[in-house]
Design a protein around this motif. Structure first.
Motif, PDB file in Angstrom:
ATOM      1  N   MET A   1      41.579  -2.848  13.178  1.00  0.00           N
ATOM      2  CA  MET A   1      41.072  -1.874  12.229  1.00  0.00           C
ATOM      3  C   MET A   1      41.542  -0.486  12.661  1.00  0.00           C
ATOM      4  N   ASN A   2      41.948   0.343  11.710  1.00  0.00           N
ATOM      5  CA  ASN A   2      42.447   1.651  12.112  1.00  0.00           C
ATOM      6  C   ASN A   2      41.318   2.655  12.311  1.00  0.00           C
ATOM      7  N   GLU A   3      41.654   3.709  13.017  1.00  0.00           N
ATOM      8  CA  GLU A   3      40.671   4.715  13.419  1.00  0.00           C
ATOM      9  C   GLU A   3      40.007   5.391  12.224  1.00  0.00           C
ATOM     10  N   GLY A   4      40.780   5.661  11.171  1.00  0.00           N
ATOM     11  CA  GLY A   4      40.239   6.320   9.991  1.00  0.00           C
ATOM     12  C   GLY A   4      39.203   5.485   9.263  1.00  0.00           C
ATOM     13  N   MET A   5      39.467   4.196   9.153  1.00  0.00           N
ATOM     14  CA  MET A   5      38.516   3.313   8.467  1.00  0.00           C
ATOM     15  C   MET A   5      37.220   3.199   9.236  1.00  0.00           C
ATOM     16  N   ILE A   6      37.322   3.048  10.548  1.00  0.00           N
ATOM     17  CA  ILE A   6      36.123   2.930  11.377  1.00  0.00           C
ATOM     18  C   ILE A   6      35.282   4.195  11.255  1.00  0.00           C
ATOM     19  N   SER A   7      35.931   5.340  11.394  1.00  0.00           N
ATOM     20  CA  SER A   7      35.228   6.623  11.325  1.00  0.00           C
ATOM     21  C   SER A   7      34.558   6.803   9.969  1.00  0.00           C
ATOM     22  N   LYS A   8      35.273   6.482   8.919  1.00  0.00           N
ATOM     23  CA  LYS A   8      34.752   6.660   7.559  1.00  0.00           C
ATOM     24  C   LYS A   8      33.548   5.743   7.311  1.00  0.00           C
ATOM     25  N   ARG A   9      33.627   4.504   7.807  1.00  0.00           N
ATOM     26  CA  ARG A   9      32.512   3.575   7.614  1.00  0.00           C
ATOM     27  C   ARG A   9      31.254   4.044   8.336  1.00  0.00           C
ATOM     28  N   TYR A  10      31.412   4.500   9.569  1.00  0.00           N
ATOM     29  CA  TYR A  10      30.262   5.024  10.307  1.00  0.00           C
ATOM     30  C   TYR A  10      29.706   6.265   9.611  1.00  0.00           C
ATOM     31  N   ALA A  11      30.589   7.138   9.142  1.00  0.00           N
ATOM     32  CA  ALA A  11      30.148   8.364   8.470  1.00  0.00           C
ATOM     33  C   ALA A  11      29.408   8.039   7.170  1.00  0.00           C
ATOM     34  N   LYS A  12      29.913   7.084   6.403  1.00  0.00           N
ATOM     35  CA  LYS A  12      29.248   6.683   5.162  1.00  0.00           C
ATOM     36  C   LYS A  12      27.864   6.112   5.451  1.00  0.00           C
ATOM     37  N   ALA A  13      27.798   5.262   6.460  1.00  0.00           N
ATOM     38  CA  ALA A  13      26.514   4.661   6.821  1.00  0.00           C
ATOM     39  C   ALA A  13      25.527   5.736   7.281  1.00  0.00           C
ATOM     40  N   LEU A  14      26.004   6.680   8.075  1.00  0.00           N
ATOM     41  CA  LEU A  14      25.129   7.762   8.538  1.00  0.00           C
ATOM     42  C   LEU A  14      24.661   8.610   7.365  1.00  0.00           C
ATOM     43  N   LEU A  15      25.557   8.940   6.441  1.00  0.00           N
ATOM     44  CA  LEU A  15      25.168   9.744   5.287  1.00  0.00           C
ATOM     45  C   LEU A  15      24.111   9.027   4.460  1.00  0.00           C
ATOM     46  N   GLN A  16      24.309   7.751   4.215  1.00  0.00           N
ATOM     47  CA  GLN A  16      23.327   6.995   3.435  1.00  0.00           C
ATOM     48  C   GLN A  16      21.978   6.937   4.146  1.00  0.00           C
ATOM     49  N   PHE A  17      22.012   6.693   5.465  1.00  0.00           N
ATOM     50  CA  PHE A  17      20.779   6.651   6.246  1.00  0.00           C
ATOM     51  C   PHE A  17      20.100   8.019   6.241  1.00  0.00           C
ATOM     52  N   ALA A  18      20.898   9.078   6.385  1.00  0.00           N
ATOM     53  CA  ALA A  18      20.343  10.435   6.399  1.00  0.00           C
ATOM     54  C   ALA A  18      19.729  10.792   5.046  1.00  0.00           C
ATOM     55  N   ILE A  19      20.379  10.389   3.957  1.00  0.00           N
ATOM     56  CA  ILE A  19      19.828  10.641   2.625  1.00  0.00           C
ATOM     57  C   ILE A  19      18.508   9.907   2.462  1.00  0.00           C
ATOM     58  N   ASP A  20      18.462   8.653   2.897  1.00  0.00           N
ATOM     59  CA  ASP A  20      17.230   7.872   2.804  1.00  0.00           C
ATOM     60  C   ASP A  20      16.094   8.513   3.591  1.00  0.00           C
ATOM     61  N   ASN A  21      16.435   9.173   4.713  1.00  0.00           N
ATOM     62  CA  ASN A  21      15.428   9.823   5.554  1.00  0.00           C
ATOM     63  C   ASN A  21      15.294  11.315   5.266  1.00  0.00           C
ATOM     64  N   LYS A  22      15.956  11.788   4.213  1.00  0.00           N
ATOM     65  CA  LYS A  22      15.927  13.189   3.806  1.00  0.00           C
ATOM     66  C   LYS A  22      16.294  14.145   4.947  1.00  0.00           C
ATOM     67  N   SER A  23      17.308  13.754   5.716  1.00  0.00           N
ATOM     68  CA  SER A  23      17.756  14.595   6.828  1.00  0.00           C
ATOM     69  C   SER A  23      19.251  14.860   6.772  1.00  0.00           C
ATOM     70  N   GLU A  24      19.845  14.680   5.589  1.00  0.00           N
ATOM     71  CA  GLU A  24      21.296  14.848   5.478  1.00  0.00           C
ATOM     72  C   GLU A  24      21.752  16.278   5.766  1.00  0.00           C
ATOM     73  N   ASP A  25      20.917  17.276   5.440  1.00  0.00           N
ATOM     74  CA  ASP A  25      21.294  18.668   5.693  1.00  0.00           C
ATOM     75  C   ASP A  25      21.296  18.979   7.187  1.00  0.00           C
ATOM     76  N   ILE A  26      20.324  18.478   7.895  1.00  0.00           N
ATOM     77  CA  ILE A  26      20.253  18.688   9.352  1.00  0.00           C
ATOM     78  C   ILE A  26      21.428  17.989  10.028  1.00  0.00           C
ATOM     79  N   ILE A  27      21.694  16.762   9.617  1.00  0.00           N
ATOM     80  CA  ILE A  27      22.812  16.013  10.197  1.00  0.00           C
ATOM     81  C   ILE A  27      24.127  16.722   9.884  1.00  0.00           C
ATOM     82  N   PHE A  28      24.242  17.288   8.688  1.00  0.00           N
ATOM     83  CA  PHE A  28      25.449  18.032   8.319  1.00  0.00           C
ATOM     84  C   PHE A  28      25.695  19.175   9.302  1.00  0.00           C
TER      85      PHE A  28
END
Length: 184
Positions: A1-28
């Motif tokens: 798996m390439n570095e870009g795909m791995i990074s993007k998948r983790y970032a997407k998962a974190l964004l979704q988790f942060a949105i669910d926990n209403k902390s996306e602005d702090i994480i940003f």
């Protein structure tokens, strides 16, 4: 798996988790600081690549790079990344998160680089010009780089407008060399 795909998948998962926990602005804001820390200190990336450092040391180093204590979501995420031995991707994960967040919130990023400090009127004029070109919220910053010798360099998202004296002189030199090589 390439570095870009791995990074993007983790970032997407974190964004979704942060949105669910209403902390996306702090994480940003924490991810912006983390990305800046990686850019400012190349040894941080070398530390993440170092297999002799244990997970706790790497986690402490990441926390220190964002100012000591991160939010609960941030610390849990970094802990997960380190435990999965993906810490070498943290810089790219941070950059991907910032991009995904800006995309989801319709935030355009802009940066004006000048040789000398500019007044607020010029900054506002540039901001309003960018707002007419790309509607949405604008995250704008300025910096001074005497090496450009004059003029400015304007960054808008992934675009770059280079109107610096340094670049102009470089182009003139290249044209001069090309013309002289034709004469010989």
């Amino acid at each position: 798996m390439n570095e870009g795909m791995i990074s993007k998948r983790y970032a997407k998962a974190l964004l979704q988790f942060a949105i669910d926990n209403k902390s996306e602005d702090i994480i940003f804001s924490e991810m912006k600081v983390l990305a800046a820390a990686f850019a400012a200190e190349p040894r941080l990336r070398m530390a993440m690549d170092n297999p002799t450092l244990n997970a706790d040391d790497k986690l402490a180093l990441i926390k220190a790079s964002i100012g000591g204590k991160g939010s609960d979501v941030f610390v849990r995420f970094v802990d997960l990344v380190v435990k999965n031995k993906r810490e070498v991707y943290l810089r790219n994960i941070a950059l991907s998160y910032v991009d995904l967040y800006c995309e989801s919130k319709h935030i355009n990023t802009g940066k004006l680089v000048t040789a000398t400090p500019v007044d607020a009127a010029v900054i506002e004029k540039m901001k309003s010009l960018l707002q007419t070109i790309k509607p949405g919220t604008l995250d704008f910053e300025t910096s001074v780089d005497p090496d450009i010798e004059g003029g400015f360099v304007l960054y808008v998202d992934t675009y770059r407008l280079d109107a610096s004296v340094r670049t102009q002189l470089k182009r003139i030199k290249q044209q001069f060399v090309a013309e002289n090589s034709k004469m010989n």
